[in-house]
Motif scaffolding. Structure first.
Motif, mmCIF file in Angstrom:
data_model
loop_
_atom_site.group_PDB
_atom_site.id
_atom_site.type_symbol
_atom_site.label_atom_id
_atom_site.label_comp_id
_atom_site.label_asym_id
_atom_site.label_seq_id
_atom_site.Cartn_x
_atom_site.Cartn_y
_atom_site.Cartn_z
ATOM 1 N N PRO A 1 0.821 -1.220 0.000
ATOM 2 C CA PRO A 1 0.000 0.000 0.000
ATOM 3 C C PRO A 1 0.857 1.273 0.000
ATOM 4 N N ALA A 2 2.028 1.212 0.643
ATOM 5 C CA ALA A 2 2.902 2.399 0.647
ATOM 6 C C ALA A 2 3.289 2.746 -0.785
ATOM 7 N N THR A 3 3.711 1.737 -1.533
ATOM 8 C CA THR A 3 4.080 1.957 -2.938
ATOM 9 C C THR A 3 2.880 2.409 -3.748
ATOM 10 N N PHE A 4 1.772 1.702 -3.520
ATOM 11 C CA PHE A 4 0.559 2.039 -4.280
ATOM 12 C C PHE A 4 0.151 3.490 -4.043
ATOM 13 N N PHE A 5 0.065 3.883 -2.758
ATOM 14 C CA PHE A 5 -0.399 5.243 -2.466
ATOM 15 C C PHE A 5 0.633 6.281 -2.919
ATOM 16 N N TRP A 6 1.925 5.879 -2.885
ATOM 17 C CA TRP A 6 2.961 6.804 -3.340
ATOM 18 C C TRP A 6 2.764 7.144 -4.817
ATOM 19 N N PHE A 7 2.590 6.100 -5.626
ATOM 20 C CA PHE A 7 2.429 6.351 -7.071
ATOM 21 C C PHE A 7 1.048 6.917 -7.391
ATOM 22 N N ALA A 8 0.024 6.427 -6.658
ATOM 23 C CA ALA A 8 -1.346 6.874 -6.941
ATOM 24 C C ALA A 8 -1.500 8.365 -6.673
ATOM 25 N N THR A 9 -0.780 8.844 -5.649
ATOM 26 C CA THR A 9 -0.964 10.245 -5.280
ATOM 27 C C THR A 9 0.268 11.073 -5.650
#
Lengths: 241, 164
Positions: A39-47
């Motif tokens: 989720p850290a990676t996901f939210f980093w790229f998503a936002t």
């Protein structure tokens, strides 16, 4: 054929022993770390770009955010929004834990009672503290509803007390049992595919396929149920019933 | 079942606490502020747009109202001017007509007086001429010399008979 519960075995990867207690970094710990990094990676790229008109990843992140925000608004109300970061974290962690478990050769840390019980007990304690902090001793009225005749107190109070104290138990067992049973079922049915060979194995293979879809659904649903029950308990503590 | 192997509990709980705290930090330091920022920004943008639309709409309405007032004023002014010009023209016409009528009346009266005078003069001459002619005719045809008074009397009688 390996035992269907072998998949739940905790294997130490980095043995750590402190004062005779086993605190090893295990396959379970590794998946927990994955449930943080993913989720850290996901939210980093998503936002990363934060555009007013969201892209695909940003849309997903926003939908998740709004999903939990609405869940809290609907079940707890406006004052529940200050607990949003905790609930959001809890949902993402449990959801990822369930979903990571669906990958072959991975490990489902939410299928262990130690994990679900630790989460449930922590939620129970925090919610109870919030209840007493907000209402003081009046919070004890939880165990004796308004308007009930005083004569019913000897029956009502034990019932309410038991139902209140059983919350962490039901919360933890629900998640643990769902995850465990689902994975055992998959393992047993998959074992049939191997045992029955190429022709005879087609039938159990089709069933395994269906059950796998069902398990994905259950993985998402149980994360949702876990979170929404936390919201409901929080609502009881904040607004009483 | 490995789930009830209590020797693994401390490790599981320790790593659970560590990882969930790490995730909490990730969410509160990175994911939530960023998402809240973009959602706030969008909300603000929509509010701003709506506000601007509202403002522009009220401006449009004011402009339409001003235009309609101006139009009504211009129309009223035009009507007033048309009326004033028409009235002035009517008045001027009436004046001129009256003036011309008066002059014509005077001229007609003058003419009539002159005609009356001329007729009277003509009539007087007719009598004289008639008397002279009658006297001439009588002297030529009959060889008589008539008394002027008798001739005049006869002419007067003849004229009376003819209604003159």
């Amino acid at each position: 054929m390996a035992s269907p519960v072998e998949q739940f075995t905790i294997k130490p990867l980095v043995p750590i022993h402190v004062a005779g207690i086993d605190l090893s970094f295990t396959n379970s710990s590794l998946m927990m770390v994955a449930a943080v990094l993913l989720p850290a990676t996901f939210f980093w790229f998503a936002t990363a770009r934060r555009t007013v008109v969201p892209g695909r990843l940003q849309s997903v992140a926003e939908i998740l955010y709004e999903f939990i925000a609405n869940m809290i608004r609907d079940n707890v109300g406006k004052e529940g929004m200050k607990y949003f970061p905790y609930i959001f974290t809890l949902f993402v962690f449990v959801f990822l834990g369930n979903m990571i478990g669906m990958l072959p050769y991975s490990f489902t840390f939410t299928s262990h009672i130690a994990v679900t019980a630790a989460l449930a007990v922590a939620i129970f304690i925090v919610v109870t503290i919030i209840g007493f902090a907000k209402h003081g001793t009046h919070y004890l009225r939880m165990f004796f509803p308004h308007g009930a005749p005083l004569a019913t107190a000897p029956i009502l109070i034990p019932i309410e007390l038991i139902s209140y104290l059983s919350r962490p138990f039901s919360l933890s067992v629900r998640l643990f049992a769902n995850m465990t049973v689902g994975h055992i079922m998959l393992k047993v049915l998959a074992g049939f595919v191997v045992a029955l060979g190429i022709v005879g194995g087609l039938m159990p293979f089709a069933v395994v396929l269906g059950i796998t879809v069902l398990e994905f659904f259950i993985a998402a649903l149980q994360a949702y149920v876990f979170t929404i029950l936390t919201c409901i308990y929080l609502n009881d503590a904040l607004n009483m019933h | 079942m490995p789930q009830f192997d209590f020797s693994t509990f401390p490790s599981q709980i320790l790593w659970l606490v560590i990882t969930i705290f790490a995730l909490y930090l990730v969410m509160t330091r990175m994911a939530i502020p960023r998402l809240a920022e973009v959602l706030d920004q969008r909300q603000k943008m929509m509010d701003d747009d709506l506000e601007q639309a509202e403002r522009l709409k009220s401006q449009t309405e004011a402009a339409i109202a001003a235009y309609e007032t101006a139009l009504a004023e211009a129309r009223a002014k035009a009507h007033a001017e048309i009326r004033a010009v028409t009235e002035a023209a009517d008045r001027a016409t009436a004046e001129r007509t009256a003036e011309v009528n008066a002059r014509l009346a005077v001229q007609i009266k003058d003419g009539e007086t002159r005609i009356v005078k001329a007729r009277d003069a003509a009539l007087a001459n007719v009598r004289e001429v008639a008397a002279t002619v009658a006297q001439g005719i009588v002297s030529r045809l009959a060889g008589l010399s008539l008394d002027t008074k008798r001739v005049d009397g006869a002419v007067a009688t003849a004229l009376k008979e003819h209604g003159r």
